[in-house]
Every structure is written in C-alpha cells, then in structure tokens.
Motif scaffolding. Structure first.
Motif, PDB file in Angstrom:
ATOM      1  N   THR A   8     -29.790 -45.062  -4.143  1.00 33.91           N
ATOM      2  CA  THR A   8     -28.979 -43.809  -4.044  1.00 33.91           C
ATOM      3  C   THR A   8     -27.609 -43.963  -4.650  1.00 33.91           C
ATOM      4  N   LEU A   9     -26.832 -44.858  -4.068  1.00 35.94           N
ATOM      5  CA  LEU A   9     -25.523 -45.057  -4.050  1.00 35.94           C
ATOM      6  C   LEU A   9     -25.437 -45.782  -5.685  1.00 35.94           C
ATOM      7  N   LEU A  10     -26.228 -46.637  -5.699  1.00 40.39           N
ATOM      8  CA  LEU A  10     -26.205 -47.449  -7.057  1.00 40.39           C
ATOM      9  C   LEU A  10     -26.341 -46.429  -8.264  1.00 40.39           C
ATOM     10  N   ALA A  11     -27.546 -45.419  -8.159  1.00 42.94           N
ATOM     11  CA  ALA A  11     -27.774 -44.530  -9.160  1.00 42.94           C
ATOM     12  C   ALA A  11     -26.459 -43.623  -9.623  1.00 42.94           C
ATOM     13  N   MET A  12     -25.978 -43.278  -8.466  1.00 44.11           N
ATOM     14  CA  MET A  12     -24.867 -42.464  -8.311  1.00 44.11           C
ATOM     15  C   MET A  12     -23.707 -43.091  -9.203  1.00 44.11           C
ATOM     16  N   ALA A  13     -23.439 -44.329  -8.877  1.00 41.47           N
ATOM     17  CA  ALA A  13     -22.350 -45.226  -9.593  1.00 41.47           C
ATOM     18  C   ALA A  13     -22.697 -45.305 -11.124  1.00 41.47           C
ATOM     19  N   VAL A  14     -23.995 -45.640 -11.341  1.00 42.37           N
ATOM     20  CA  VAL A  14     -24.341 -45.560 -12.915  1.00 42.37           C
ATOM     21  C   VAL A  14     -24.334 -44.353 -13.482  1.00 42.37           C
ATOM     22  N   VAL A  15     -24.590 -43.319 -12.889  1.00 46.10           N
ATOM     23  CA  VAL A  15     -24.424 -41.925 -13.484  1.00 46.10           C
ATOM     24  C   VAL A  15     -22.899 -41.669 -13.495  1.00 46.10           C
ATOM     25  N   LEU A  16     -21.986 -41.791 -12.615  1.00 35.41           N
ATOM     26  CA  LEU A  16     -20.737 -41.772 -12.789  1.00 35.41           C
ATOM     27  C   LEU A  16     -20.070 -42.664 -14.141  1.00 35.41           C
ATOM     28  N   GLY A  17     -20.341 -43.924 -13.908  1.00 32.59           N
ATOM     29  CA  GLY A  17     -20.099 -44.693 -15.090  1.00 32.59           C
ATOM     30  C   GLY A  17     -20.421 -44.456 -16.291  1.00 32.59           C
ATOM     31  N   MET A  18     -21.685 -43.895 -16.504  1.00 36.45           N
ATOM     32  CA  MET A  18     -22.035 -43.217 -17.833  1.00 36.45           C
ATOM     33  C   MET A  18     -21.202 -42.002 -18.356  1.00 36.45           C
ATOM     34  N   PHE A  19     -20.939 -41.299 -17.283  1.00 34.22           N
ATOM     35  CA  PHE A  19     -20.094 -39.974 -17.511  1.00 34.22           C
ATOM     36  C   PHE A  19     -18.574 -40.586 -17.915  1.00 34.22           C
ATOM     37  N   VAL A  20     -18.285 -41.391 -17.291  1.00 37.54           N
ATOM     38  CA  VAL A  20     -16.691 -41.743 -17.708  1.00 37.54           C
ATOM     39  C   VAL A  20     -16.780 -42.465 -19.135  1.00 37.54           C
TER      40      VAL A  20
END
Length: 79
Positions: A8-20
């Motif tokens: 879950t933490l990794l998925a959130m980091a990926v989503v945040l990175g894509m958003f950036v």
C-alpha cells in the motif's frame, strides 16, 4: 509492517510520483509565464518613465503642422 502495508505504501508512492510528473510541466509553464509577465510589466514601466521625461520638454510644432493647419482653416472659410 506487514506485506500488505508495504504494498500500500509503495502504491501510494507510485501514485504520488505519477501525479508529480503530470503536474510538473504545468507548474513550470505557470512560473515561466509569470516571469515573462513580470518582465513585460517592468519594461512598460521603464517606457512610461522615459516618455514622461521626454514629454516634459515643451515641443514646437513643425512647419508642416503649421502649413496643414493653415490649409484647413482656408478650406473652412472658402466653403
């Protein structure tokens, strides 16, 4: 931390990175436009100061202006 929490933490980091990555070009464009707007505004202020200085002198109309005014007044009288 369990495996589920790590995923879950990794998925959130990926989503945040894509958003950036998606938002970054827009932010760079906005900053660029604001810088250009500021430069244009500063140039207009400099031009305004220059025209105020040059227009403070008294100006004498040219001979061509006097000639044109004289011809206009003659046309009105002759009509």
């Amino acid at each position: 931390m369990t495996t589920e929490q790590t995923q879950t933490l990794l998925a959130m980091a990926v989503v945040l990175g894509m958003f950036v990555l998606l938002v970054l070009p827009s932010v760079i464009g906005i900053v660029h436009d604001r810088r250009i707007d500021r430069q244009i505004r500063e140039a207009q202020e400099r031009d305004a100061v220059r025209t105020q200085k040059s227009s403070s002198r008294s100006t004498v109309p040219s001979t061509a202006t006097w000639y044109a005014e004289g011809r206009r007044s003659k046309k009105l009288v002759n009509s």
